[in-house]
Design an enzyme around this catalytic site. Structure first.
Site, PDB file in Angstrom:
ATOM      1  N   THR A   1      21.005  16.628  47.085  1.00  0.00           N
ATOM      2  CA  THR A   1      20.505  17.813  46.395  1.00  0.00           C
ATOM      3  C   THR A   1      21.461  18.994  46.572  1.00  0.00           C
ATOM      4  OG1 THR A   1      18.233  17.098  46.779  1.00  0.00           O
ATOM      5  CG2 THR A   1      18.554  19.396  46.206  1.00  0.00           C
TER       6      THR A   1
ATOM      7  N   TYR B   1      10.093  13.129  38.329  1.00  0.00           N
ATOM      8  CA  TYR B   1       9.632  13.319  36.955  1.00  0.00           C
ATOM      9  C   TYR B   1       8.698  12.207  36.498  1.00  0.00           C
ATOM     10  CZ  TYR B   1       9.285  14.300  32.020  1.00  0.00           C
ATOM     11  OH  TYR B   1       8.779  14.563  30.772  1.00  0.00           O
TER      12      TYR B   1
ATOM     13  N   ARG C   1      10.312  18.605  45.639  1.00  0.00           N
ATOM     14  CA  ARG C   1      11.333  18.467  44.602  1.00  0.00           C
ATOM     15  C   ARG C   1      10.945  17.413  43.562  1.00  0.00           C
ATOM     16  NH1 ARG C   1      16.460  21.381  43.913  1.00  0.00           N
ATOM     17  NH2 ARG C   1      16.946  22.283  45.928  1.00  0.00           N
TER      18      ARG C   1
ATOM     19  N   LYS D   1      14.576  10.340  55.650  1.00  0.00           N
ATOM     20  CA  LYS D   1      14.804  11.784  55.677  1.00  0.00           C
ATOM     21  C   LYS D   1      13.501  12.424  55.233  1.00  0.00           C
ATOM     22  CE  LYS D   1      17.370  15.629  53.622  1.00  0.00           C
ATOM     23  NZ  LYS D   1      18.368  16.042  52.592  1.00  0.00           N
TER      24      LYS D   1
END
Length: 296
Positions: free
Chosen positions: A48, A111, A142, A165
């Site tokens: 990111t 998405y 996110r 993570k």
């Protein structure tokens, strides 16, 4: 390079851009050298913070090749291979493996999201395909979706699953998955403001935005915690909280690239939709950097 025992601070490296939007390899070389010379434990590219969502596959692979060649084994290189399309993540993972990265980071599908079994198979498809250790990336803020506790349990048993993570910001979730951690499957904090709390629950260290500008300090903080020097580790986390908050006062990696620009490592260039930060937030960032001695 064997990542089985990887601990400490893995920097979530930014990708520098020239004024025309192309990749600034001279600055990339400079920040890679800065990380290696200051003891960073690992370098994550194309995550990111690396603005990989705005980069082409050709650019991704070119950056990976550059990093692998220029670091030359001085620190492990982990390549971001995430996509909301499992086939794309599969293809990118194999391409990064061929280039010579030491490990992969795979994010949850954003998405389009997915259901429980689809999430499991998204990760398993890549884990089955590669011969590299992989870090699962959970960041629902996110992506709009999360890896369930049940799926962490299932995926943690895969021989190519190195760690997770964890960037949900939920200590409850971290506590719920902590029983999955062992010598073969670990956890890294994905939140710079929660490194010490997550390490107290078993995390091996952090994959850090903050480490872009303070690699030595983040490395030493993790090292101190793992060595049992808890007061020193806590002191670093607490001392730098204003800076950490400033690094996220706008969407990452806008502030950290501005911080690196203020330190003369690169130009504060972004790819849309990212845009330079507001002046009042830049002023806040500079004050926080001055407080920890990064700027005069």
């Amino acid at each position: 390079m064997d990542l089985k025992n990887l601990t400490g601070s893995i920097v979530a490296l930014v990708t520098p851009f020239n004024d025309d939007g192309s990749i600034d390899y001279a600055s990339l070389d400079k920040i890679l050298e800065f990380q290696v010379n200051n003891g960073t434990d690992g370098i994550l590219i194309l995550g990111t913070s690396g603005e990989s969502a705005t980069m082409t596959n050709a650019e991704d692979l070119a950056v990976a090749k550059f990093a692998v060649e220029h670091v030359n084994g001085a620190a492990p290189i982990i390549g971001g291979a995430g996509s909301n399309c499992t086939r794309e993540s599969y293809n990118k993972s194999l391409a990064l493996q061929q280039i010579g990265v030491d490990g992969l980071l795979i994010i949850t599908p954003y998405y389009n999201k997915t259901n429980e079994e689809g999430m499991y198979r998204h990760f398993k498809t890549v884990l089955d395909a590669v011969d590299l250790p992989c870090i699962l990336y959970n960041i629902p803020g996110r992506t709009g979706c999360s890896i369930s506790v049940r799926n962490v349990e299932r995926l943690s048993r895969h021989p190519n699953a190195l760690a997770i993570k964890e960037a949900s910001g939920s200590l409850e979730y971290v506590s719920d998955i902590a029983h999955c951690l062992n010598k073969d499957f670990g956890m890294f904090s994905g939140s710079d403001d929660l490194v010490i709390p997550l390490m107290s629950l078993g995390a091996r260290g952090v994959i850090s935005v903050w480490a872009n500008i303070m690699p030595k300090e983040v490395h030493e903080m993790c090292k101190n915690f793992l060595a049992g020097n808890l007061e020193e580790a806590r002191a670093t986390q607490i001392r730098c909280m204003d800076l950490i908050h400033a690094l996220f006062c706008e969407v990452n990696p806008i502030p950290v690239k501005q911080a690196l620009a203020d330190m003369d490592f690169l130009k504060p260039n972004y790819r849309l939709p990212l845009y330079p930060m507001k002046e009042e937030n830049h002023a806040k960032l500079k004050r926080a950097m001055q407080e920890v001695g990064l700027l005069d």
